[in-house]
Enzyme design. Structure first.
Site, mmCIF file in Angstrom:
data_model
loop_
_atom_site.group_PDB
_atom_site.id
_atom_site.type_symbol
_atom_site.label_atom_id
_atom_site.label_comp_id
_atom_site.label_asym_id
_atom_site.label_seq_id
_atom_site.Cartn_x
_atom_site.Cartn_y
_atom_site.Cartn_z
ATOM 1 N N TYR A 17 0.814 -1.276 -0.039
ATOM 2 C CA TYR A 17 0.147 0.026 0.081
ATOM 3 C C TYR A 17 0.858 1.373 0.190
ATOM 4 O O TYR A 17 0.639 2.037 -0.717
ATOM 5 C CB TYR A 17 -1.080 0.139 1.278
ATOM 6 C CG TYR A 17 -1.687 1.305 1.451
ATOM 7 C CD1 TYR A 17 -2.908 1.480 0.555
ATOM 8 C CD2 TYR A 17 -1.589 2.026 2.654
ATOM 9 C CE1 TYR A 17 -3.443 2.822 0.805
ATOM 10 C CE2 TYR A 17 -2.260 3.170 2.487
ATOM 11 C CZ TYR A 17 -3.375 3.659 1.791
ATOM 12 O OH TYR A 17 -3.797 4.789 1.873
ATOM 13 N N GLU A 39 -11.597 5.646 5.558
ATOM 14 C CA GLU A 39 -11.083 6.337 6.743
ATOM 15 C C GLU A 39 -11.897 6.806 7.798
ATOM 16 O O GLU A 39 -11.658 6.592 9.033
ATOM 17 C CB GLU A 39 -10.398 7.615 6.141
ATOM 18 C CG GLU A 39 -9.477 7.835 4.917
ATOM 19 C CD GLU A 39 -8.114 7.110 5.485
ATOM 20 O OE1 GLU A 39 -7.972 7.034 6.618
ATOM 21 O OE2 GLU A 39 -7.092 7.116 4.727
ATOM 22 N N TRP A 47 -4.901 1.676 10.609
ATOM 23 C CA TRP A 47 -5.235 1.442 9.282
ATOM 24 C C TRP A 47 -5.077 -0.003 8.621
ATOM 25 O O TRP A 47 -5.625 -0.365 7.778
ATOM 26 C CB TRP A 47 -4.261 2.748 8.367
ATOM 27 C CG TRP A 47 -4.568 2.535 6.904
ATOM 28 C CD1 TRP A 47 -3.574 2.478 5.949
ATOM 29 C CD2 TRP A 47 -5.764 2.975 6.362
ATOM 30 N NE1 TRP A 47 -4.366 2.412 4.848
ATOM 31 C CE2 TRP A 47 -5.554 2.619 4.901
ATOM 32 C CE3 TRP A 47 -7.065 3.281 6.688
ATOM 33 C CZ2 TRP A 47 -6.621 2.826 3.800
ATOM 34 C CZ3 TRP A 47 -8.100 3.501 5.899
ATOM 35 C CH2 TRP A 47 -7.812 3.113 4.447
#
Length: 196
Positions: A17, A39, A47
């Site tokens: 990522y 988010e 995350w």
């Protein structure tokens, strides 16, 4: 050894990522809406937790198509709440549906949601030059303004910290540390974008 941003760690999913997506400017409406939902789903969590569930989110949230999400009924919400492959939080699931409606309302009122979100950085990625993770802020005046504007339009789970994370993910700001090879790469992508 590549000196990438410290937050990427050693998890292959996180590293991928970081190396391919985070900070790359995107004007893709579906991607921006996906980041907005994810988010918000991340609030209070890490995350990496969201990244590990991302493919399942794409499957059960119709590839983040707001036209489909806005039609989710109580049966669909119950199905989502029972799905261990996503974050089973009623408020966050409700927010995804509310945000789909708000996204479409923006569009139907004649405002391009993509251009509108990018307007908070004047349409151009902010090129920061942080040397350490500790220097990177959690919020900025731009994310404060985005948060306030999104809330005024009816969006949920769009506090300033969430908005700044969206801006970082979508390349509205380049927050790779300067020693990270991606800092220069992302800056070059932004430069080519501005010339297009």
């Amino acid at each position: 050894m590549i000196e990438r941003c410290a937050w990427a760690g050693n998890d292959p999913l996180y590293v991928y990522y970081h190396d391919t997506e985070w900070g790359v400017p995107t004007d893709d409406a579906r991607t921006l809406f996906e980041f907005l939902v994810l988010e918000g789903a991340q609030a209070g969590l890490s995350w990496i937790t969201v990244l590990r569930k991302r493919e399942r989110y794409r499957a059960v949230f119709d590839c983040f198509d707001p036209e489909r999400i806005v039609r989710y009924d109580e049966a669909k919400k119950a199905e989502l709440l029972a799905d261990a492959g996503i974050i089973r939080n009623r408020a966050k699931i409700d927010a995804a549906i509310v945000n789909a409606r708000a996204w479409l309302d923006l569009r139907d009122a004649g405002t391009d949601p993509v251009a509108w979100l990018w307007s908070f950085v004047d349409g151009e990625p902010v090129q920061n030059a942080f040397s350490a993770l500790a220097e990177i802020p959690a919020t900025t005046p731009q994310s404060d303004a985005m948060s306030k504007a999104l809330k005024a339009r009816g969006f949920k789970f769009v506090g300033s910290t969430i908005c700044y994370a969206l801006m970082q993910a979508a390349g509205m700001t380049n927050d790779h540390v300067v020693a990270c090879p991606r800092h220069r790469a992302v800056a070059e992508i932004a430069r080519l974008r501005s010339r297009a």
